[in-house]
Design a protein around this motif. Sequence first.
Motif, PDB file in Angstrom:
ATOM      1  N   PRO A   1       0.813  -1.232   0.000  1.00  0.00           N
ATOM      2  CA  PRO A   1       0.000   0.000   0.000  1.00  0.00           C
ATOM      3  C   PRO A   1       0.837   1.269   0.000  1.00  0.00           C
ATOM      4  O   PRO A   1       0.495   2.240  -0.683  1.00  0.00           O
ATOM      5  N   GLU A   2       1.937   1.277   0.745  1.00  0.00           N
ATOM      6  CA  GLU A   2       2.767   2.486   0.803  1.00  0.00           C
ATOM      7  C   GLU A   2       3.372   2.822  -0.553  1.00  0.00           C
ATOM      8  O   GLU A   2       3.382   3.982  -0.971  1.00  0.00           O
ATOM      9  N   LEU A   3       3.878   1.793  -1.252  1.00  0.00           N
ATOM     10  CA  LEU A   3       4.468   2.035  -2.565  1.00  0.00           C
ATOM     11  C   LEU A   3       3.403   2.419  -3.577  1.00  0.00           C
ATOM     12  O   LEU A   3       3.621   3.306  -4.417  1.00  0.00           O
ATOM     13  N   GLU A   4       2.250   1.787  -3.504  1.00  0.00           N
ATOM     14  CA  GLU A   4       1.159   2.120  -4.424  1.00  0.00           C
ATOM     15  C   GLU A   4       0.724   3.564  -4.233  1.00  0.00           C
ATOM     16  O   GLU A   4       0.489   4.290  -5.210  1.00  0.00           O
ATOM     17  N   SER A   5       0.632   4.002  -2.978  1.00  0.00           N
ATOM     18  CA  SER A   5       0.258   5.392  -2.696  1.00  0.00           C
ATOM     19  C   SER A   5       1.320   6.353  -3.204  1.00  0.00           C
ATOM     20  O   SER A   5       1.011   7.416  -3.755  1.00  0.00           O
ATOM     21  N   HIS A   6       2.590   5.970  -3.051  1.00  0.00           N
ATOM     22  CA  HIS A   6       3.685   6.826  -3.512  1.00  0.00           C
ATOM     23  C   HIS A   6       3.668   6.977  -5.035  1.00  0.00           C
ATOM     24  O   HIS A   6       3.815   8.094  -5.557  1.00  0.00           O
ATOM     25  N   LEU A   7       3.469   5.865  -5.746  1.00  0.00           N
ATOM     26  CA  LEU A   7       3.474   5.916  -7.210  1.00  0.00           C
ATOM     27  C   LEU A   7       2.272   6.670  -7.758  1.00  0.00           C
ATOM     28  O   LEU A   7       2.305   7.173  -8.888  1.00  0.00           O
ATOM     29  N   ALA A   8       1.193   6.765  -6.970  1.00  0.00           N
ATOM     30  CA  ALA A   8       0.007   7.504  -7.406  1.00  0.00           C
ATOM     31  C   ALA A   8       0.152   9.005  -7.195  1.00  0.00           C
ATOM     32  O   ALA A   8      -0.693   9.780  -7.653  1.00  0.00           O
ATOM     33  N   GLY A   9       1.213   9.435  -6.506  1.00  0.00           N
ATOM     34  CA  GLY A   9       1.414  10.852  -6.239  1.00  0.00           C
ATOM     35  C   GLY A   9       1.920  11.619  -7.448  1.00  0.00           C
ATOM     36  O   GLY A   9       2.258  11.038  -8.489  1.00  0.00           O
ATOM     37  N   ASP A  10       1.996  12.918  -7.301  1.00  0.00           N
ATOM     38  CA  ASP A  10       2.461  13.771  -8.400  1.00  0.00           C
ATOM     39  C   ASP A  10       3.973  13.683  -8.577  1.00  0.00           C
ATOM     40  O   ASP A  10       4.490  13.849  -9.683  1.00  0.00           O
TER      41      ASP A  10
ATOM     42  N   ALA B   1      13.865   6.742  -1.707  1.00  0.00           N
ATOM     43  CA  ALA B   1      13.746   7.510  -0.467  1.00  0.00           C
ATOM     44  C   ALA B   1      13.380   6.607   0.708  1.00  0.00           C
ATOM     45  O   ALA B   1      13.640   6.947   1.871  1.00  0.00           O
ATOM     46  N   ALA B   2      12.764   5.465   0.416  1.00  0.00           N
ATOM     47  CA  ALA B   2      12.406   4.480   1.428  1.00  0.00           C
ATOM     48  C   ALA B   2      12.580   3.101   0.793  1.00  0.00           C
ATOM     49  O   ALA B   2      11.613   2.513   0.297  1.00  0.00           O
ATOM     50  N   PRO B   3      13.812   2.551   0.765  1.00  0.00           N
ATOM     51  CA  PRO B   3      14.099   1.314   0.024  1.00  0.00           C
ATOM     52  C   PRO B   3      13.275   0.116   0.449  1.00  0.00           C
ATOM     53  O   PRO B   3      13.160  -0.848  -0.321  1.00  0.00           O
ATOM     54  N   GLU B   4      12.683   0.170   1.667  1.00  0.00           N
ATOM     55  CA  GLU B   4      11.834  -0.956   2.061  1.00  0.00           C
ATOM     56  C   GLU B   4      10.558  -1.019   1.232  1.00  0.00           C
ATOM     57  O   GLU B   4       9.871  -2.040   1.200  1.00  0.00           O
ATOM     58  N   GLN B   5      10.245   0.087   0.537  1.00  0.00           N
ATOM     59  CA  GLN B   5       9.106   0.102  -0.368  1.00  0.00           C
ATOM     60  C   GLN B   5       9.597  -0.308  -1.760  1.00  0.00           C
ATOM     61  O   GLN B   5      10.155   0.493  -2.498  1.00  0.00           O
ATOM     62  N   ARG B   6       9.391  -1.544  -2.081  1.00  0.00           N
ATOM     63  CA  ARG B   6       9.885  -2.069  -3.358  1.00  0.00           C
ATOM     64  C   ARG B   6       8.992  -3.213  -3.806  1.00  0.00           C
ATOM     65  O   ARG B   6       8.222  -3.770  -3.024  1.00  0.00           O
ATOM     66  N   VAL B   7       9.118  -3.539  -5.079  1.00  0.00           N
ATOM     67  CA  VAL B   7       8.344  -4.639  -5.638  1.00  0.00           C
ATOM     68  C   VAL B   7       9.224  -5.372  -6.652  1.00  0.00           C
ATOM     69  O   VAL B   7       9.965  -4.757  -7.419  1.00  0.00           O
ATOM     70  N   LEU B   8       9.160  -6.682  -6.608  1.00  0.00           N
ATOM     71  CA  LEU B   8       9.881  -7.506  -7.573  1.00  0.00           C
ATOM     72  C   LEU B   8       9.079  -7.546  -8.865  1.00  0.00           C
ATOM     73  O   LEU B   8       7.978  -8.078  -8.916  1.00  0.00           O
TER      74      LEU B   8
END
Length: 292
Positions: A6-15, A105-112
């Motif tokens: 969810p955190e990465l999805e929210s980040h990628l949806a940002g401007d 900026a937050a490497p724990e937010q990642r996806v393979l």
Amino acid sequence: MSHLMPELESHLAGDVTTHCFCWIIRRADEVVLGFTDHDRILNIERVACEPQTGLMASEATSALGLAVDGAEVEGALSSHRIIESDVECGAFDNAHVETFLVNWAAPEQRVLLRRARIGTVTRSGGRFVAELKSSAVDLDRVKGRRITRLCDAEIGDARCGYSGGKENGSVAGVISDRAFLASGLHAAAANWFRNGVLTWDSGGNAGRTNVVTGQETAGNDIRLDLRDSPMPDMRKGDMFSLQPGCDKSFGTCKTKFSNAANFRGFPHLPGNDAAYNYADGSGNFDGGVLVP
């Protein structure tokens, strides 16, 4: 389909996003390398990914069904961990590559994004291009036996049954990275080692194999030319073992090795010309063997 936290999805949806790509390469010799197109080191899956190493990914293509997905990773040999001789000698062949999308900026937010294996590696100047293939490429591999005129056994293995042909030798002189003078060999005939498999037992190429394409007498030594990847680390005194060459034909098995009883092909199988030919008297339909 990749699952986004969810955190990465929210980040990628940002401007504004702060994402990059990371690649982890796991070679067959258990060497693990990490790279990223970011400008600082990122630790992914407990692997330190080197920054700005010159790697650049192409657009990956995904296919439905059983088709093989494809992508490419292009880069310069700018990392001290990517040694040019390793690329040339095939150290990266069939290596596993994991591609990650990472919020730097937050490497724990990642996806393979994908797992793939390196197929063909081409090189031009100081750059290389590695072709990535998905696991679907395994479906193209031949399983079991194929009905062909040529033998599908390897010389000297249990199915071949031929023994005593393997010889040990050493490098007496280096001519180029694909040719050298060998001592300690006793060729039974001209081109005895042509198409033979050479395995390096010592030196910088220990454990690697090559195929001999040419054999020529040079005084008390024998000149051998190699087909596969160049051997830049070849040195005088390097030890190797060499099998006699076999072109997999029935004639070679019978005359060169006297091993016709163990031939693992189908030399008398009619070809397409015979199958489509008319029995009009002009063809050979006497029931005799096709290969003497």
